[in-house]
Enzyme design. Structure first.
Site, PDB file in Angstrom:
ATOM      1  N   ASP A 144       0.846  -1.182   0.000  1.00  0.00           N
ATOM      2  CA  ASP A 144       0.000   0.000   0.000  1.00  0.00           C
ATOM      3  C   ASP A 144       0.886   1.238   0.000  1.00  0.00           C
ATOM      4  O   ASP A 144       2.091   1.159   0.233  1.00  0.00           O
ATOM      5  CB  ASP A 144      -0.881   0.024   1.253  1.00  0.00           C
ATOM      6  CG  ASP A 144      -2.049  -0.943   1.148  1.00  0.00           C
ATOM      7  OD1 ASP A 144      -2.468  -1.232   0.027  1.00  0.00           O
ATOM      8  OD2 ASP A 144      -2.519  -1.394   2.201  1.00  0.00           O
ATOM      9  N   ASP A 186      -5.056  -3.429   4.663  1.00  0.00           N
ATOM     10  CA  ASP A 186      -5.605  -2.984   5.940  1.00  0.00           C
ATOM     11  C   ASP A 186      -7.117  -3.059   6.004  1.00  0.00           C
ATOM     12  O   ASP A 186      -7.694  -2.953   7.078  1.00  0.00           O
ATOM     13  CB  ASP A 186      -5.150  -1.555   6.267  1.00  0.00           C
ATOM     14  CG  ASP A 186      -5.510  -0.564   5.164  1.00  0.00           C
ATOM     15  OD1 ASP A 186      -6.248  -0.950   4.232  1.00  0.00           O
ATOM     16  OD2 ASP A 186      -5.058   0.591   5.231  1.00  0.00           O
ATOM     17  N   ASP A 195      -9.426  -6.448   1.698  1.00  0.00           N
ATOM     18  CA  ASP A 195      -8.067  -6.914   1.430  1.00  0.00           C
ATOM     19  C   ASP A 195      -7.850  -8.350   1.896  1.00  0.00           C
ATOM     20  O   ASP A 195      -6.838  -8.970   1.547  1.00  0.00           O
ATOM     21  CB  ASP A 195      -7.036  -6.012   2.134  1.00  0.00           C
ATOM     22  CG  ASP A 195      -6.941  -4.644   1.499  1.00  0.00           C
ATOM     23  OD1 ASP A 195      -7.137  -4.551   0.276  1.00  0.00           O
ATOM     24  OD2 ASP A 195      -6.672  -3.669   2.216  1.00  0.00           O
TER      25      ASP A 195
END
Length: 889
Positions: A330, A612, A616
Site C-alpha cells: 500500500d 488494511d 483486502d
C-alpha cells in the site's frame, strides 16, 4: 444468562431490563464491577497437544528411532552399559527438544497480547476504545464496517451486513437490522435472529449500535465445539525439508551400519564386535540437536521481528519471508507517515478557495460525510485529517448533523455519501471521493459568489489539468459535491442519489514519506526484490510518492489504473509482472489485489502483500505472506494476515525479509556443523574395520555419545543465534525449489571441514601410539604394555574431535565472507558454548570417575599443545576454500 439461552431472543425492552442498562451505556464503575463478576471476554485458551503426546512425538521422530535401534542392538549383543547410555541420550534429547518446542510455542502465543482485538463502546456518556476482553454484559458497542464482533449483542439501532461464516459456515453476508426487532415469528435459534450479532462474526458493511448480552464462554461461539482452532498451522518449506533431511540421515546411518556388519566380519572381526561398531556408526550419524535447534532458530526470528515491529503468527512464516522476491505494498501509512494534513483547498473553478461560501460548503461536506470522530480520535487517519481540514476551513468545529441515510465508501465507486436535512422540506446529499469519480457525476459547479453555474467542457478540462498538477506533486485529493433532493421517505438507490451533483471544490492533503522508506527500498532492490505499489489513490499522486521512495528505478514508475487493468488479460498482466518492471497500480480495487497476487504466484514468485481493509482479506490470505497494518488495519485484515506491522512501516517488511534469510542461513550453518563433525567420528571405525583390527579403534561409542550430547549442543544452538552475515541482503532471493542441503554444502562439510578434521584426529591418535613404539597389529587391550598409551590415544581422538568442533563452529559462522570481516569474537553465545564444551572435555579427561566411564586418560602437555592448533587448522583450511570461491565468484 446461559449461552444460546432465551435472553438474546427476548424483546429489546426485556433485554435492557434484565441487564439493568439503558441505551446510554455503562459507567466505568459499573463496567469494572461487571468485569469482576463475569470475567474477561475471552474464550478458554486452546489446549495444544498434551505433554504426553508431545513427548511421544519427540521419541518417535526419525533420528530418535535410529537411537532406539542402536540401543536395541547394544542390549541384544550384551553391551548393557552402552545400551543404557544410549537410552539416557534418547531421554535427555527428547526432554531438551520438548522444552525448546514448548518455549517457542509460548513465545508465539505471548505475541497475541500485542494485538488484542478492540471495540468502541459507550462509557460514561461518551465513545471509548477498549480492548475486546474488557467488554462486559450491558456494554453498548458501536459497530462499523470491518469490525469483528467480539460478543453476543442485541441491536439497538442501525443495520449491518454480517459475515456469519465462523458460526454457520455460510459465506454470504446476512443483513441484521434493529428495525426487525419485533418479528411476527420469534426465531428459536440465535443464528436466525435478525436483530442479534454473534461473537466471532464480522461486519462487512453498515453501522449499528448494540447492547452486549453474553461474553466470553457464555457466547454462542463459546458453545460451538472446536472454535478455538481458528487458524491451522501448515508446515513451512523449511520444516518439510528438515523432515526429509532427517529421513535421509536415518537412511544413510542405517545403510552404513548394515554395510559395516559384513565388512567388519570379512575384515576379521567377530560378529559381536562388528555389531558394536555398527552401533557406533549409527550413533555417530545421528544429529541429536537438529530439531530443537531448528525450532529455536525460528523462535528467535519471531522474537527478533516482534522487537522490530513485525508480529508473526506462525514460526514457519519466518522462513517463508526469507524467500520473498516480490512485495506488493500500500501507499498511505506504509510508504508514508499516514499523518495527513491540509495542504490547500480549491474551488470548482480551479482557483484557491478564499470565499467564505465555498470554504463553508467544503467544511460541511467534510464534517458530515464521515465515519470518524475527531473528539475521540477514532476513525481512519485520512478521515480524521479531513475533519481537521474542515475545522480549519470554516474556523469552527464541524457540527454533527443528523443523517437520514448513509452510503459508505465503496472502493469500486470511490465515493461516500450521506443524506442530511436541509430545511424547507428538502434534504441534501453530501458526497466526497476521488476527484475523477465526483467529476464524472457532476453537472454544475458552486461559483465563488455562492451561486451555481454549469460545468462546461472548458471548466472540466481546466479542473482536470489542475488536479493532475497537484497529484503529480504527491498530494492526495478529495473532491466535494452536493445536491438538493426531496425527502425520500426511505433510503433511495445509491445510483439515483450520486448523480447530477453540484461540484463544490476539492482539498489537497499532504502525507510525507516515512524517513526509513527510501533506504528500505534500496535494500529491497539490492536483495533482488521487486516492489509494486497497489493503491486506491490517484495514479499521479501514487507515482510521485513511489518515485520519492525509489520505486521504479529512479524515474517515474509505470502506472496502470484499475480501469486499464480491467483491459489486461492474464497473459498481458503476467508479461508485465514478469518483466521485473516496478508498477504503480492506481485506483485499484481489492479484486485487483487478489488478481495480481494470483498472477505473481502462478509465475513462481513468493509474494508479500500488504493490506488494511476488510476487502483486502482475500489477497492477504492468497499471498505467501499477508502483511496487515496493526494501527490502521481492520480486525478482519489482521486475522487474515500472516504478519502484522505494529508500526505500519514498509521498512519493517524489509527487516522481516532479512530476518527470514538469516534464520534460513543459520539452520544451514547448523546442518553444516553437524555434518562436518560426523566424518571424524566415522573414520576411526572405518580404519579399524578396513585394517582388520591392525589399527585399533580410535574412539568408543560412549565417547561419541559424550561428544554429541555434552559438547556439541550448545555451540550448535549458538549458531542458530548468529547475526546476519554481511552481504545477506545483497543476494538474490533463493528459489522456493532450492533444497536446504546443496551439493556445495556437502562438499564443504565432508570434503573440507570433515576431511580436515578426520586427518588431524587420526594423526593425533596414531602420533600418541607411535610415540610409545606401537606398530600396526601390536596388542593394546587390557593387560598389554601399550594399554594405557592406547587409552591416552583414544582420549587424544576424543579431545581432537572437540578441538576440531571449535574450528568448525567458527568456520560455519559465515557462508562466503571471511570470519575476520565479522570478527571471531562477536558471537558471545558461541564463545560461551565453546567454553562450556572445553570445560566438559576437561572434566571428561581429568575427573577420575569420568575416566572410568569414558575410558579416558590425562593428556601430556605436548599433546595439549598439538590440540590447541587443531581449531586454527580447520578454520584456516576453510578460509582458504572460501577465498577460492570468492575469487571464482
Amino acid at each position: 444468562m446461559m449461552a444460546g439461552g432465551p435472553g438474546l431472543l427476548q424483546p429489546l425492552p426485556d433485554v435492557l431490563a434484565d441487564l439493568g442498562v439503558t441505551p446510554a451505556g455503562l459507567t466505568s464503575d459499573q463496567a469494572a464491577e461487571r468485569l469482576a463478576r463475569f470475567g474477561p471476554n475471552e474464550l478458554t485458551a486452546h489446549r495444544g497437544p498434551s505433554f504426553l503426546s508431545a513427548l511421544v512425538r519427540q521419541l518417535v521422530h526419525p533420528l530418535a528411532l535410529l537411537l532406539w535401534l542402536a540401543a536395541g542392538l547394544a542390549l541384544a549383543t550384551g553391551t548393557v552399559v552402552l545400551g543404557v547410555a544410549i537410552l539416557l541420550v534418547i531421554a535427555l534429547n527428547a526432554a531438551f527438544a520438548l522444552a525448546q518446542e514448548r518455549h517457542a510455542e509460548h513465545a508465539v502465543a505471548a505475541l497475541s497480547a500485542y494485538l488484542p482485538p478492540h471495540a468502541v463502546v459507550l462509557r460514561d456518556g461518551g465513545r471509548a476504545g477498549i480492548e475486546a476482553r474488557e467488554i462486559v454484559p450491558g456494554d453498548v458497542v458501536l459497530v462499523e464496517e470491518g469490525d469483528a464482533i467480539c460478543a453476543d449483542a442485541k441491536l439497538l439501532s442501525g443495520a449491518v451486513e454480517v459475515d456469519l461464516s465462523a458460526v454457520t459456515g455460510e459465506s454470504v453476508p446476512i443483513v441484521r437490522s434493529a428495525a426487525c426487532a419485533a418479528p411476527v415469528e420469534v426465531p428459536t435459534r440465535l443464528v436466525d435472529a435478525s436483530d442479534v450479532l454473534l461473537s466471532g462474526t464480522t461486519c462487512t458493511s453498515g453501522e449499528a449500535v448494540a447492547v452486549v448480552v453474553e461474553t466470553g464462554m457464555a457466547t454462542e461461539l463459546g458453545r460451538i465445539a472446536g472454535l478455538s482452532g481458528r487458524t491451522t498451522q501448515e508446515p513451512s518449506p523449511l520444516e518439510l525439508q528438515v523432515r526429509r533431511v532427517a529421513w535421509l540421515i536415518a537412511a544413510v546411518a542405517v545403510g552404513v551400519g548394515l554395510a559395516f556388519l559384513p565388512l567388519g566380519v570379512v575384515s576379521g572381526l567377530s560378529l559381536a564386535d562388528a555389531a558394536v561398531f555398527a552401533i557406533g556408526l549409527l550413533v555417530a550419524n545421528v544429529p541429536e540437536g537438529l530439531l530443537p535447534t531448528i525450532t529455536l532458530a525460528l523462535a528467535v526470528g519471531v522474537a527478533d521481528l516482534a522487537r522490530r515491529g513485525g508480529l508473526v503468527k506462525r514460526l514457519s512464516a519466518v522462513e517463508t519471508l526469507g524467500s520473498t522476491d516480490v512485495i506488493c505494498t500500500d501507499k498511505t501509512g506504509t510508504l508514508t507517515q499516514n499523518r495527513m494534513q491540509l495542504h490547500s483547498s480549491w474551488d470548482a473553478t480551479a482557483r484557491h478557495s478564499t470565499e467564505p461560501a465555498v470554504r463553508a460548503a467544503l467544511a460541511r461536506v467534510l464534517g458530515s460525510c464521515t465515519t470518524a470522530d475527531l473528539a475521540s480520535g477514532i476513525g481512519d487517519p485520512t478521515e480524521l485529517a479531513l475533519l481537521r481540514a474542515a475545522e480549519r476551513l470554516d474556523g469552527i468545529e464541524p457540527p454533527v448533523e443528523r443523517r437520514e441515510a448513509t452510503y459508505h465508501f465503496d472502493p469500486r465507486l470511490r465515493l461516500m455519501s450521506v443524506i442530511v436535512p436541509n430545511g424547507g422540506g428538502a434534504d441534501l446529499i453530501l458526497t466526497k471521493g476521488a476527484p475523477e469519480a465526483v467529476l464524472d457525476r457532476s453537472r454544475s459547479v458552486l461559483l465563488p459568489d455562492g451561486t451555481t453555474g454549469p460545468l462546461t467542457p472548458e471548466a472540466r478540462h481546466r479542473l482536470e489539468r489542475r488536479l493532475g498538477d497537484l497529484a503529480g506533486r504527491g498530494l492526495r485529493l478529495i473532491a466535494c459535491a452536493w445536491r438538493d433532493i426531496p425527502p425520500p421517505g426511505g433510503q433511495p438507490e445509491r445510483a439515483e442519489v450520486e448523480r447530477d451533483l453540484v461540484l463544490l471544490g476539492f482539498v489537497a492533503l499532504s502525507d510525507p514519506i516515512r524517513d526509513a522508506v527510501p533506504d528500505a527500498v534500496a535494500h529491497a532492490h539490492a536483495a533482488g526484490i521487486t516492489v509494486h505499489v497497489i493503491t486506491g489513490d490517484n495514479g499521479a499522486t501514487a507515482a510521485a510518492i513511489a518515485a520519492s521512495a525509489g520505486i521504479g528505478g529512479g524515474g517515474r514508475p509505470h502506472v496502470v489504473t484499475g480501469s486499464e487493468l480491467d483491459g489486461y488479460d492474464d497473459e498481458r498482466l503476467g508479461a508485465l509482472l514478469d518483466s521485473r518492471t516496478e508498477v504503480v497500480f492506481a485506483r485499484s480495487s481489492p479484486e485487483d489485489k487478489l488478481r495480481i497476487a494470483t498472477r505473481l504466484q502462478a509465475s513462481g514468485h513468493v509474494v508479500a502483500m500488504t493490506g488494511d481493509g476488510v476487502n483486502d482479506a482475500p489477497a492477504l490470505r492468497k499471498a505467501d505472506i499477508g502483511v496487515a497494518m496493526g494501527r490502521s488495519g481492520t480486525d478482519v485484515a489482521r486475522e487474515a494476515a500472516t504478519m502484522v506491522l505494529t508500526d505500519d512501516n514498509f521498512a519493517t517488511i524489509i527487516s522481516a525479509v532479512e530476518s527470514g534469510r538469516r534464520v534460513y542461513d543459520n539452520v544451514r550453518k547448523f546442518i553444516l556443523y553437524i555434518f562436518a563433525h560426523a566424518v571424524p567420528e566415522i573414520v576411526p571405525f572405518l580404519l579399524f574395520a578396513l585394517s582388520g583390527g591392525a589399527i585399533p579403534l580410535g574412539l568408543t561409542v560412549v565417547q561419541i555419545l559424550m561428544i554429541d550430547l555434552g559438547t556439541e549442543t550448545l555451540p550448535a544452538l549458538a549458531l542458530g543465534r548468529e547475526a546476519a552475515e554481511p552481504g545477506l541482503m545483497a543476494r538474490p532471493p533463493r528459489s522456493r525449489r532450492e533444497g536446504i542441503i546443496t551439493g556445495r554444502m556437502l562438499v564443504r562439510a565432508w570434503g573440507v571441514l570433515g576431511l580436515t578434521s578426520a586427518v588431524l584426529v587420526v594423526l593425533g591418535f596414531l602420533g600418541v601410539l607411535w610415540s610409545a613404539g606401537w606398530q600396526p597389529g601390536d596388542p593394546v587391550g587390557a593387560g598389554s604394555p601399550l594399554h594405557e598409551t592406547y587409552l591416552r590415544a583414544t582420549t587424544m581422538t576424543f579431545a581432537g574431535i572437540v578441538a576440531c568442533q571449535v574450528g568448525t563452529a567458527l568456520a560455519a559462522r559465515t557462508d562466503r565472507v571471511s570470519l575476520l570481516r565479522i570478527g571471531p569474537l562477536t558471537n558471545r553465545l558461541l564463545l560461551a558454548g565453546i567454553a562450556f564444551e572445553l570445560a566438559v572435555t576437561a572434566i571428561a579427561i581429568y575427573l577420575p570417575s569420568a575416566q572410568t566411564v569414558l575410558g579416558t586418560r590425562p593428556l601430556h602437555a605436548a599433546e595439549l599443545a598439538v590440540l590447541a592448533g587443531f581449531p586454527f587448522v580447520v578454520w584456516g583450511v576453510d578460509e582458504l576454500y572460501r577465498l577460492v570461491l570468492r575469487r571464482r565468484g
